[in-house]
Enzyme design. Structure first.
Site, PDB file in Angstrom:
ATOM      1  N   GLU A   1      25.327  -0.278  -5.648  1.00  0.00           N
ATOM      2  CA  GLU A   1      26.422   0.485  -5.046  1.00  0.00           C
ATOM      3  C   GLU A   1      27.372   1.025  -6.110  1.00  0.00           C
ATOM      4  O   GLU A   1      27.330   0.626  -7.265  1.00  0.00           O
ATOM      5  CB  GLU A   1      27.209  -0.400  -4.073  1.00  0.00           C
ATOM      6  CG  GLU A   1      27.481  -1.815  -4.542  1.00  0.00           C
ATOM      7  CD  GLU A   1      28.215  -1.966  -5.836  1.00  0.00           C
ATOM      8  OE1 GLU A   1      29.222  -1.242  -6.029  1.00  0.00           O
ATOM      9  OE2 GLU A   1      27.829  -2.801  -6.668  1.00  0.00           O
TER      10      GLU A   1
ATOM     11  N   GLU B   1      26.060  -1.328  -9.443  1.00  0.00           N
ATOM     12  CA  GLU B   1      25.113  -0.210  -9.565  1.00  0.00           C
ATOM     13  C   GLU B   1      23.672  -0.605  -9.264  1.00  0.00           C
ATOM     14  O   GLU B   1      22.791   0.227  -9.240  1.00  0.00           O
ATOM     15  CB  GLU B   1      25.147   0.433 -10.956  1.00  0.00           C
ATOM     16  CG  GLU B   1      26.497   0.943 -11.397  1.00  0.00           C
ATOM     17  CD  GLU B   1      26.461   1.514 -12.819  1.00  0.00           C
ATOM     18  OE1 GLU B   1      25.366   1.595 -13.422  1.00  0.00           O
ATOM     19  OE2 GLU B   1      27.540   1.865 -13.330  1.00  0.00           O
TER      20      GLU B   1
END
Length: 352
Positions: A177, A320
């Site tokens: 994310e 991420e």
């Protein structure tokens, strides 16, 4: 809501039959009992998820969900919200940590906007970012609910749709994310769903000092007292203190579980999303593999709630999908040993 309900009804537990077949095969391999330890446990997990002792997990996607959080206005993060659209653009150029790691593990990047505050239309038009944007970030849950219940459902269904649209191309999903303020939303979710105080589960996020962390925990405490989310209603929790990317990651997990495809979890935010998915259907947890344990205070509690033992503990705190990508080669190694290592029978040795 129909897509969500259909997906929930398609989820079943990991196959005990295929887990047993995997364990039986591993016991015949030319090594002492379980000599490669947890890598073999992971191979059994993958066998149970995929219903195969020769699973192909070579086609992998790294899905990064991006969204912003209105609660950032409360000073709960040292980073400005402008960072989110800048990083989303950076992912499309190949230079971010997750791009490097995705290349390392042979994964294709799938970048999705479910609520970034900013204009990414040019990147949509170029096909570099998938547009599932629900709004320009959530509302500030220190004052009002983060989103409506309908938006909560929409965020989860966005994740389901992303997976359903690419399901024929990929065997496994690495999940991550991007969203300034999302450790605040995640801490609120973990506090509720794990039954722990905000102070215990609230960490420093992107670099807060101790007074900043305490302020962040107080914002969460006040928001939970204001909105009174129902811990037995995942959609209520997501709507009142969650994030669009958190809902979308939960949707990815649900869709993958329905398809019997493994998901490698990243860090704290991803694990908070897993708690939402687990609350919607407990069997989804069987499909999840915890990549690592991060430095965020609430991560261990969330992993314990999921009954997950993380593969790595490298003091990571990037997000991420980076920790999940770093963990995947260990999963690969266990599966490859299960599939390809010689057995005692191959050598003409009887174990009976």
């Amino acid at each position: 809501m129909k897509l969500l309900e259909t997906t929930l009804n398609q989820i079943s537990p990991s196959s005990s039959e295929w887990r047993e077949k995997a364990a039986q095969r591993i016991e015949t391999l030319i090594m002492p009992h379980w000599a490669l330890g947890r890598s073999l446990d992971l191979a059994v997990d993958v066998a149970g998820i995929t219903r195969s002792i020769t699973p192909d997990i070579s086609r992998r996607a790294c899905i990064v969900m991006g969204a912003d959080h209105g609660v950032a206005a409360e000073g709960v993060t040292p980073c400005p919200q402008e960072v989110t659209p800048l990083m989303m653009a950076a992912f499309t150029k190949g230079g971010a940590a997750i791009n490097v790691l995705a290349d390392h593990i042979g994964a294709e990047m799938v970048i999705v906007d479910v609520g970034v505050k900013g204009d990414l239309s040019e990147l949509y038009n170029e096909g570099k970012i998938i547009d599932f944007s629900i709004a320009q970030g959530t509302a500030n849950f220190a004052k009002v609910p983060a989103m409506s219940r309908e938006q909560a459902v929409a965020s989860i269904e966005a994740g389901i749709e992303v997976v359903n649209n690419i399901k024929d191309k990929f065997d496994l999903f690495v999940l991550g994310e991007m969203g300034i303020g999302n450790t605040t939303a995640s801490s609120a979710i973990v506090s509720l769903l794990c039954g722990l105080s905000a102070d215990i589960v609230t960490g420093c996020g992107a670099g807060l000092d101790e007074p900043g962390r305490q302020h962040k925990a107080q914002v969460i405490r006040a928001a939970l007292a204001l909105h009174q989310p129902d811990p037995h209603d995942a959609l209520d929790v997501l709507a009142k203190v969650g994030g669009f990317e958190i809902g979308a990651m939960a949707g990815v997990m649900l869709a993958a579980a329905a398809l019997h495809k493994p998901v490698i979890l990243d860090g704290f935010i991803c694990t908070a999303a897993a708690l939402i998915a687990q609350s919607l259907n407990p069997d989804v947890a069987d499909t999840l593999i915890a990549g690592h344990s991060s430095v965020e205070r609430g991560h261990i509690a969330a992993l314990e709630k999921l009954d997950k033992n993380p593969i790595l503990n490298l003091e990571l705190r990037l997000g991420e999908g980076s920790g999940a990508a770093m963990a995947l080669p260990i999963v690969d190694a266990g599966v490859k040993v299960m599939k390809e290592m010689a057995t005692f029978a191959d050598l003409g040795v009887s174990l009976s």
